[in-house]
Design a protein around this motif. Structure first.
Motif, PDB file in Angstrom:
ATOM      1  N   ALA A   1       4.007   6.981   4.318  1.00 39.30           N
ATOM      2  CA  ALA A   1       3.698   7.656   5.578  1.00 39.30           C
ATOM      3  C   ALA A   1       4.507   7.054   6.725  1.00 39.30           C
ATOM      4  CB  ALA A   1       2.206   7.566   5.877  1.00 39.30           C
ATOM      5  N   MET A   2       4.651   5.719   6.727  1.00 38.84           N
ATOM      6  CA  MET A   2       5.459   5.085   7.761  1.00 38.84           C
ATOM      7  C   MET A   2       6.920   5.477   7.617  1.00 38.84           C
ATOM      8  SD  MET A   2       3.446   3.603   9.747  1.00 38.84           S
ATOM      9  CE  MET A   2       4.744   2.855  10.741  1.00 38.84           C
ATOM     10  N   GLY A   3       7.378   5.621   6.371  1.00 37.55           N
ATOM     11  CA  GLY A   3       8.745   6.088   6.152  1.00 37.55           C
ATOM     12  C   GLY A   3       8.963   7.478   6.724  1.00 37.55           C
ATOM     13  N   VAL A   4       7.968   8.335   6.587  1.00 42.10           N
ATOM     14  CA  VAL A   4       8.046   9.690   7.150  1.00 42.10           C
ATOM     15  C   VAL A   4       8.123   9.623   8.674  1.00 42.10           C
ATOM     16  CG1 VAL A   4       6.732  11.822   7.512  1.00 42.10           C
ATOM     17  CG2 VAL A   4       6.934  10.848   5.217  1.00 42.10           C
ATOM     18  N   LEU A   5       7.283   8.798   9.282  1.00 44.94           N
ATOM     19  CA  LEU A   5       7.297   8.668  10.740  1.00 44.94           C
ATOM     20  C   LEU A   5       8.644   8.154  11.236  1.00 44.94           C
ATOM     21  CD1 LEU A   5       3.759   7.175  11.504  1.00 44.94           C
ATOM     22  CD2 LEU A   5       4.628   9.414  12.205  1.00 44.94           C
ATOM     23  N   HIS A   6       9.172   7.131  10.582  1.00 42.68           N
ATOM     24  CA  HIS A   6      10.461   6.577  11.003  1.00 42.68           C
ATOM     25  C   HIS A   6      11.585   7.610  10.819  1.00 42.68           C
ATOM     26  CE1 HIS A   6       9.598   2.454  12.086  1.00 42.68           C
ATOM     27  NE2 HIS A   6       8.804   2.325  11.032  1.00 42.68           N
TER      28      HIS A   6
ATOM     29  N   ILE B   1       0.876  -1.176   0.000  1.00 41.35           N
ATOM     30  CA  ILE B   1       0.000   0.000   0.000  1.00 41.35           C
ATOM     31  C   ILE B   1       0.910   1.221   0.000  1.00 41.35           C
ATOM     32  CG2 ILE B   1      -1.901   1.198   1.150  1.00 41.35           C
ATOM     33  CD1 ILE B   1      -2.566  -1.460   2.523  1.00 41.35           C
ATOM     34  N   GLY B   2       1.109   1.793  -1.180  1.00 42.62           N
ATOM     35  CA  GLY B   2       2.139   2.809  -1.354  1.00 42.62           C
ATOM     36  C   GLY B   2       2.053   3.973  -0.398  1.00 42.62           C
ATOM     37  N   VAL B   3       0.885   4.585  -0.254  1.00 44.16           N
ATOM     38  CA  VAL B   3       0.774   5.774   0.587  1.00 44.16           C
ATOM     39  C   VAL B   3       1.028   5.431   2.053  1.00 44.16           C
ATOM     40  CG1 VAL B   3      -1.728   5.555   0.933  1.00 44.16           C
ATOM     41  CG2 VAL B   3      -0.645   7.805   1.078  1.00 44.16           C
ATOM     42  N   LEU B   4       0.606   4.238   2.475  1.00 39.43           N
ATOM     43  CA  LEU B   4       0.851   3.824   3.859  1.00 39.43           C
ATOM     44  C   LEU B   4       2.337   3.624   4.107  1.00 39.43           C
ATOM     45  CD1 LEU B   4      -0.085   2.902   6.640  1.00 39.43           C
ATOM     46  CD2 LEU B   4      -0.464   0.617   5.683  1.00 39.43           C
ATOM     47  N   ASP B   5       3.013   2.956   3.173  1.00 38.59           N
ATOM     48  CA  ASP B   5       4.447   2.726   3.332  1.00 38.59           C
ATOM     49  C   ASP B   5       5.222   4.039   3.348  1.00 38.59           C
ATOM     50  OD1 ASP B   5       4.058  -0.002   3.430  1.00 38.59           O
ATOM     51  OD2 ASP B   5       4.352  -0.275   1.286  1.00 38.59           O
TER      52      ASP B   5
ATOM     53  N   ALA C   1       2.133  16.838   6.762  1.00 33.72           N
ATOM     54  CA  ALA C   1       1.036  17.714   7.182  1.00 33.72           C
ATOM     55  C   ALA C   1      -0.185  16.885   7.577  1.00 33.72           C
ATOM     56  CB  ALA C   1       0.678  18.682   6.053  1.00 33.72           C
ATOM     57  N   GLY C   2      -0.467  15.812   6.828  1.00 31.55           N
ATOM     58  CA  GLY C   2      -1.583  14.944   7.176  1.00 31.55           C
ATOM     59  C   GLY C   2      -1.366  14.235   8.497  1.00 31.55           C
TER      60      GLY C   2
END
Length: 233
Positions: free
Chosen positions: A13-18, A7-11, A46-47
């Protein structure tokens, strides 16, 4: 180790968090760490900020948000439950910051942290992700890891395999100005019922207070805390 869910957007977003968990950063640093285009990185950050998974510090950089801690409070984790009793006592004894770290591949993640109520301190927010190349907690986790992980980390580490052998022999590690200038720390392994090392418990603070050899002062108390955690597990 990062996983690809498909799931591209989820991966992403998780990359951003990490990436932000490693240390606070602005948009330029975020793009460099994640490899994402500027617009994509900004939109995801931002999201995540809207959902309080990210927040801004006084310098406008992104940091992990309060929702991270709120969600983690609902996790049924025996290590965190044991730490809720043991860490406050260790902080009281030492008067310094205390942390629990778990290994994740070639990195370590802070899963619990308490700071002294006043004075200069070493702040490590829960969720912070750091490489295993420096610091007493890194040495403990790497010393008891598998050979492949040791071989992957040691070429760029600020210590050697001889250091890891010493950690295994005496049961604790120390560092001074290794992870961060002006900061000293001491760490010990936390084991499960089978004797496997599952975490590192640490005390950290300014070198001016802890000295360049904090083990001489705090090793006994730290080992007692590690043993208390192991018993509760």
């Amino acid at each position: 180790m990062r996983q690809d869910s498909g799931i591209g957007v989820l991966d992403k977003a998780m990359g951003v968090l990490h990436a932000i968990a490693e240390s606070p950063c602005g948009l330029a640093d975020l793009c460099e760490r994640t490899g994402l285009p500027r617009a994509t990185a900004h939109r995801l950050a931002a999201g995540l900020e809207v959902h309080r998974l990210l927040a801004r510090d006084q310098e406008g950089r992104w940091v992990l948000g309060s929702a991270i801690s709120e969600l983690s409070a609902h996790v049924n984790d025996p290590l965190l439950a044991a730490g809720a009793t043991v860490l406050p006592r260790l902080r009281e004894i030492t008067g310094e910051s205390v942390q629990l770290y778990r290994r994740d591949g070639t990195a370590r993640i802070c899963v619990a942290a308490l700071e002294p109520p006043a004075g200069l301190r070493d702040t490590v927010p829960v969720g912070t992700r750091m490489p295993l190349t420096a610091g007493s907690g890194a040495k403990v986790l790497l010393a008891f890891s598998d050979l492949a992980t040791q071989q992957a980390v040691l070429p760029t580490a600020k210590y050697t395999d001889r250091t890891l052998a010493e950690v295994r022999k005496r049961g604790w590690a120390q560092s001074a100005a290794e992870r961060e200038p002006g900061v000293a720390s001491i760490s010990a392994p936390v084991r499960d019922a089978k004797g496997s090392v599952i975490a590192a418990i640490s005390v950290s603070g300014p070198i001016d207070r802890m000295g360049r050899r904090p083990g001489a002062r705090w090793a006994a108390d730290l080992l007692a805390a590690a043993e208390a955690l192991t018993r509760r597990l």
